[in-house]
Design an enzyme around this catalytic site. Structure first.
Site, short mmCIF file in Angstrom:
data_model
loop_
_atom_site.label_atom_id
_atom_site.label_comp_id
_atom_site.label_asym_id
_atom_site.label_seq_id
_atom_site.Cartn_x
_atom_site.Cartn_y
_atom_site.Cartn_z
N SER A 251 0.82 -1.13 -0.06
CA SER A 251 -0.11 0.07 0.08
C SER A 251 0.92 1.18 0.00
O SER A 251 1.92 1.55 -0.78
CB SER A 251 -0.83 -0.05 1.07
OG SER A 251 -2.06 0.99 0.93
N ASP A 470 -8.14 -4.80 -6.52
CA ASP A 470 -7.72 -3.88 -5.28
C ASP A 470 -8.81 -2.92 -5.18
O ASP A 470 -8.75 -1.94 -6.11
CB ASP A 470 -6.44 -3.65 -5.39
CG ASP A 470 -5.92 -3.04 -4.26
OD1 ASP A 470 -6.53 -2.33 -3.61
OD2 ASP A 470 -4.76 -3.58 -3.80
N HIS A 500 -7.06 -5.83 -1.23
CA HIS A 500 -5.89 -4.96 -0.95
C HIS A 500 -4.73 -5.86 -0.59
O HIS A 500 -4.39 -6.03 0.49
CB HIS A 500 -6.17 -4.08 0.13
CG HIS A 500 -5.48 -2.89 0.06
ND1 HIS A 500 -4.91 -2.25 -0.96
CD2 HIS A 500 -4.66 -2.38 1.24
CE1 HIS A 500 -3.99 -1.36 -0.65
NE2 HIS A 500 -3.87 -1.22 0.69
#
Length: 530
Positions: A251, A470, A500
């Site tokens: 991320s 995602d 994710h």
């Protein structure tokens, strides 16, 4: 909801350990073959530090004094965080001093909190592997011990190491509000204002938040950006005794990894970026990407429930309209507002395994008229525990994002985005459009850039993993990161799936990453896992 997307709490909950100083990290003294580069992350032989350190590849990085580059972490058993328990056996914590201001490398320092679990195979040890799990603002010291079970194969030959980046938790963490002030904001501020009064309150809340950050953490606010965090990474690499950085970023951690590769391409060892932030997007671009990504994930969820995506989206949008007018009661006595409901819907979209939880929460809200499930999900996302205490990831996240970005969108500019964003997502679009002005509009510190640099000519191969479903960092951003890193550097891996992050979720991706980190096997650019 955040520009980059909050660290996946399904993987590991954020929490900071209280750190003490403690013993020298083990360094491999195994000689390298003549003329060969060391394995990625392999520790260099111990050396006598010179008076100053090289600024490596970043011409803007100052020469650091030997008092910083010659540090050796004093690893000691980790203390338990307030209200929590210490990590289990094998975990050790330490601090490393870094310059508060890299323009003044011999000036004031702050401590960066580290946590480590040593490699099981001491004879085959490859070095240290550093993790950043995202946020920005996630505490690696808190997350890594809870997530470490997913990295057992890597721990066989790597020391697993994570850290609280500057401005986060135990590393001079930014603090902006009390629990009471945070609760009052969630209770009273409409994050999708419909009236002049709601808009005025929304704008004032953003200004008050920034003022609180300046009042409580003003000394560190100008220095918490991602560029400085990347410089910290390179100093940590040196302090751990590794010739090159072995790094796993997820991320927001992919933005940090891309920034590091740009600044220090010759120091890039084996690096994996999973759930990738688009480096070409500014703040509005990130919001646009997330409106697209969360809507895509919502539609995939609805299809999985044998519901028409368009009709299901409209049904949820109408539910949110009703909650906006009449917040739902809960068993806690707190009300579920529209803003909290949206956050509650977002949270389980991060992982397909959480979709049944979303179904239960929506069913309760629609059919029972209560908001217990969605409120519980929102509290998890917002870092609120059962005692009403909020963590400070939200504080750190805004401070880091605003230190990075020059953009300061106004309420008028956010309002102008509404038609486009409603078209992108009737459920999430208005929230994300207004969020652009809720971040940095009246921030007390100037931002560094429009978009981060990630070009890394001369760096070794970096695996860039994008998941097609995602929600928080949509797939398209991974391709852009691979392109930005450059030909032969960014190696694209596509995971056809939901959620994710792919490592630990996709067996195919997990095998590719393990083979790369452990054996140096680089997959073909464009490899697809389905």
């Amino acid at each position: 909801m955040r520009v980059h997307g909050r660290t996946r709490r399904a993987v590991a909950l954020t929490g900071a350990a209280l750190l003490t100083a403690g013993a020298l990290a083990g360094c491999s003294s195994e000689p390298e073959p003549t003329g060969a580069e060391p394995a990625a992350g392999r520790s260099a032989a111990p050396r006598t530090p010179t008076a100053t350190a090289s600024p490596a590849d970043d011409p803007k990085s100052p020469v650091l004094p030997a008092s910083l580059t010659s540090q050796r972490p004093d690893w000691k058993r980790c203390k338990a965080p307030a209200g929590g328990t210490a990590p289990g056996s094998g975990w050790r914590c330490a601090t490393v001093d870094v310059p508060l201001d890299y323009a003044k490398p011999s000036g004031e320092t702050i401590g960066i909190a580290l946590i480590r679990k040593q490699a099981r195979d001491k004879s085959g040890r490859l070095g240290s592997m550093l993790f950043n799990f995202g946020g920005p603002g996630g505490s690696g010291v808190g997350i890594l011990p809870r997530a470490a079970g997913s990295y057992g194969n890597l721990n066989s030959r790597y020391d697993l190491v994570s850290f609280d980046p500057r401005g986060v938790a135990a590393s001079a963490g930014v603090n902006c509000r009390t629990d009471e002030e945070q609760e009052q904001s969630y209770r009273s501020i409409d994050m999708t204002p419909d009236t002049a009064a709601e808009e005025q309150a929304f704008v004032k809340d953003g200004a008050d938040f920034g003022a609180g950050c300046e009042r409580r953490s003003g000394e560190v606010l100008p220095h918490v950006g991602t560029t400085n965090a990347a410089r910290d990474l390179d100093l940590i690499r040196q302090v751990l005794g590794d010739r090159k950085l072995t790094y796993f970023g997820m991320s927001y951690g992919t933005e940090l990894g891309g920034t590091y590769a740009h600044l220090f391409p010759k120091n890039v060892g084996r690096t994996v970026l999973d759930a990738v932030v688009d480096p070409t997007a500014d703040g509005v671009g990130h919001a646009r990407n997330q409106a697209t990504g969360f809507q895509r994930a919502l539609e995939n969820y609805l299809k999985d429930r044998d519901q028409d995506p368009k009709a299901g989206t409209q049904r949820i949008a109408r539910l949110l309209e009703r909650i906006d007018k009449n917040p739902l009661p809960t068993s806690t006595g707190r009300k579920l507002s529209e803003s909290l409901a949206i956050t509650g819907i977002v949270t389980p979209l991060y992982s397909r395994s959480s979709w049944p939880t979303l179904t239960e929460a929506l069913d309760e809200a629609e059919n029972s008229g209560t908001g217990n499930g969605l409120l519980q999900l929102a509290d998890s996302y917002n870092g609120r525990d059962e005692n009403g205490h909020y963590d400070t990831q939200n504080h750190s996240q805004r401070a880091i994002s605003c230190a990075d970005s020059k953009a300061r969108p106004t309420a008028d500019e956010a309002r102008a985005l509404l038609p486009e964003f409603r078209q992108l997502s009737p459920v999430f679009g208005p929230f994300l459009a207004w969020d652009t002005a809720g971040w940095c509009a009246q921030w007390p510190v100037a931002g560094e850039h429009d978009t981060p640099e990630a070009s890394a000519p001369g760096a070794g191969p970096v695996l860039v993993i994008g998941t097609t479903g995602d929600p928080a960092t949509p797939y398209e951003g991974a391709r852009k990161m691979a392109d930005e890193l450059g030909k032969g550097v960014g190696i694209m891996v596509t995971n056809k799936g939901e959620g994710h992050g792919a490592y630990g979720e996709s067996g195919c991706v997990t095998s590719i990453v393990d083979d790369y980190f452990l054996d140096g096997k680089v997959p073909a650019d464009g490899k697809t896992c389905s």
